[in-house]
Scaffold this motif. Sequence first.
Motif, PDB file in Angstrom:
ATOM      1  N   ILE A   1     -85.236 142.250  23.452  1.00 23.28           N
ATOM      2  CA  ILE A   1     -84.074 142.086  24.333  1.00 23.28           C
ATOM      3  C   ILE A   1     -84.582 141.812  25.737  1.00 23.28           C
ATOM      4  O   ILE A   1     -84.994 142.725  26.457  1.00 23.28           O
ATOM      5  CB  ILE A   1     -83.176 143.338  24.295  1.00 23.28           C
ATOM      6  N   VAL A   2     -84.584 140.553  26.099  1.00 25.24           N
ATOM      7  CA  VAL A   2     -85.108 140.114  27.400  1.00 25.24           C
ATOM      8  C   VAL A   2     -83.959 139.495  28.202  1.00 25.24           C
ATOM      9  O   VAL A   2     -83.360 138.504  27.785  1.00 25.24           O
ATOM     10  CB  VAL A   2     -86.238 139.083  27.223  1.00 25.24           C
ATOM     11  N   VAL A   3     -83.649 140.101  29.331  1.00 27.76           N
ATOM     12  CA  VAL A   3     -82.561 139.620  30.184  1.00 27.76           C
ATOM     13  C   VAL A   3     -83.141 139.283  31.555  1.00 27.76           C
ATOM     14  O   VAL A   3     -83.444 140.174  32.344  1.00 27.76           O
ATOM     15  CB  VAL A   3     -81.449 140.690  30.313  1.00 27.76           C
TER      16      VAL A   3
ATOM     17  N   LYS B   1     -74.550 132.868  35.206  1.00 30.57           N
ATOM     18  CA  LYS B   1     -75.434 134.033  35.135  1.00 30.57           C
ATOM     19  C   LYS B   1     -74.865 135.088  34.177  1.00 30.57           C
ATOM     20  O   LYS B   1     -75.594 135.675  33.374  1.00 30.57           O
ATOM     21  CB  LYS B   1     -75.630 134.638  36.524  1.00 30.57           C
ATOM     22  N   PHE B   2     -73.558 135.302  34.269  1.00 31.92           N
ATOM     23  CA  PHE B   2     -72.912 136.268  33.373  1.00 31.92           C
ATOM     24  C   PHE B   2     -73.086 135.839  31.916  1.00 31.92           C
ATOM     25  O   PHE B   2     -73.419 136.655  31.049  1.00 31.92           O
ATOM     26  CB  PHE B   2     -71.429 136.385  33.727  1.00 31.92           C
TER      27      PHE B   2
ATOM     28  N   TYR C   1     -75.091 137.696  28.791  1.00 36.63           N
ATOM     29  CA  TYR C   1     -74.420 137.964  27.520  1.00 36.63           C
ATOM     30  C   TYR C   1     -75.206 137.365  26.347  1.00 36.63           C
ATOM     31  O   TYR C   1     -75.451 138.050  25.345  1.00 36.63           O
ATOM     32  CB  TYR C   1     -73.003 137.393  27.561  1.00 36.63           C
ATOM     33  N   CYS C   2     -75.600 136.107  26.479  1.00 37.14           N
ATOM     34  CA  CYS C   2     -76.350 135.438  25.402  1.00 37.14           C
ATOM     35  C   CYS C   2     -77.720 136.096  25.199  1.00 37.14           C
ATOM     36  O   CYS C   2     -78.168 136.262  24.057  1.00 37.14           O
ATOM     37  CB  CYS C   2     -76.527 133.957  25.718  1.00 37.14           C
TER      38      CYS C   2
ATOM     39  N   GLY D   1     -77.085 139.452  23.398  1.00 35.96           N
ATOM     40  CA  GLY D   1     -76.645 139.263  22.018  1.00 35.96           C
ATOM     41  C   GLY D   1     -77.751 138.781  21.111  1.00 35.96           C
ATOM     42  O   GLY D   1     -77.998 139.352  20.035  1.00 35.96           O
ATOM     43  N   ASN D   2     -78.444 137.738  21.524  1.00 35.61           N
ATOM     44  CA  ASN D   2     -79.545 137.216  20.707  1.00 35.61           C
ATOM     45  C   ASN D   2     -80.704 138.196  20.642  1.00 35.61           C
ATOM     46  O   ASN D   2     -81.395 138.295  19.628  1.00 35.61           O
ATOM     47  CB  ASN D   2     -80.009 135.861  21.263  1.00 35.61           C
ATOM     48  N   GLY D   3     -80.921 138.934  21.730  1.00 33.71           N
ATOM     49  CA  GLY D   3     -81.981 139.939  21.732  1.00 33.71           C
ATOM     50  C   GLY D   3     -81.708 141.055  20.750  1.00 33.71           C
ATOM     51  O   GLY D   3     -82.606 141.501  20.028  1.00 33.71           O
ATOM     52  N   VAL D   4     -80.458 141.522  20.710  1.00 37.20           N
ATOM     53  CA  VAL D   4     -80.091 142.578  19.766  1.00 37.20           C
ATOM     54  C   VAL D   4     -80.295 142.106  18.334  1.00 37.20           C
ATOM     55  O   VAL D   4     -80.809 142.845  17.484  1.00 37.20           O
ATOM     56  CB  VAL D   4     -78.628 143.020  19.987  1.00 37.20           C
TER      57      VAL D   4
END
Length: 202
Positions: free
Chosen positions: A104-106, A119-120, A124-125, A128-131
């Motif tokens: 999970i990299v943000v 940015k929001f 979110y993406c 979601g993809n990290g999870v």
Amino acid sequence: MLRERAHDAREAMEAEYARRREDLGVRIERGRLVFDQRIRKRQREARQKFSEYVAAIRPMNVVTAPVIYSVIIAFVTLDLFVTLYMWICFPVYGIPRVRRRDHIVVDRHMLPYLNWVQKFNCVYCSYGNGVLAYAREVAARTEAYWCPIKHARRWEGAHEYYHDFMDYGDTCDFVERWAESRNRITEGRDAMRPIVVGRRKD
């Protein structure tokens, strides 16, 4: 072996990514990617005007937005349950825990050329993809421990442990190879290393 080739391909991709970062004027400070001030200024100038961004939004995008964002409930729930499962069960099985931060990299929201809506959406993406990637790794290690057998037909969703699973219907050294799969997971070996399986008894 397939894993060795996949490992080489990933190494080549990382090297190419590092080269492209240098070309973009990016440097690493304390584990974070940092742009030079000159590059950041150029990125801010490249930001699309918010009025232009809003004007380009299709009405159907607005209508479907609540559906898209409602999936956050599933992502957070999955994140919580997978983490609880891993922390409770993996120590019992002897399986090394998955490092959540590796999946999970943000960080894309820090790019100066994105407006606040972009940015929001990037946050979110990324989450979601990290999870999903995090849950997939937890599930993959679980499968390698409990059921290291390939499917009868081609499976497009194969994870990195799958290539070392036993062939469907192959009973040769079945018990021993199952134990080997568990040992590979519990000993925490590099998943890309070649695997030695049992000798066939013809």
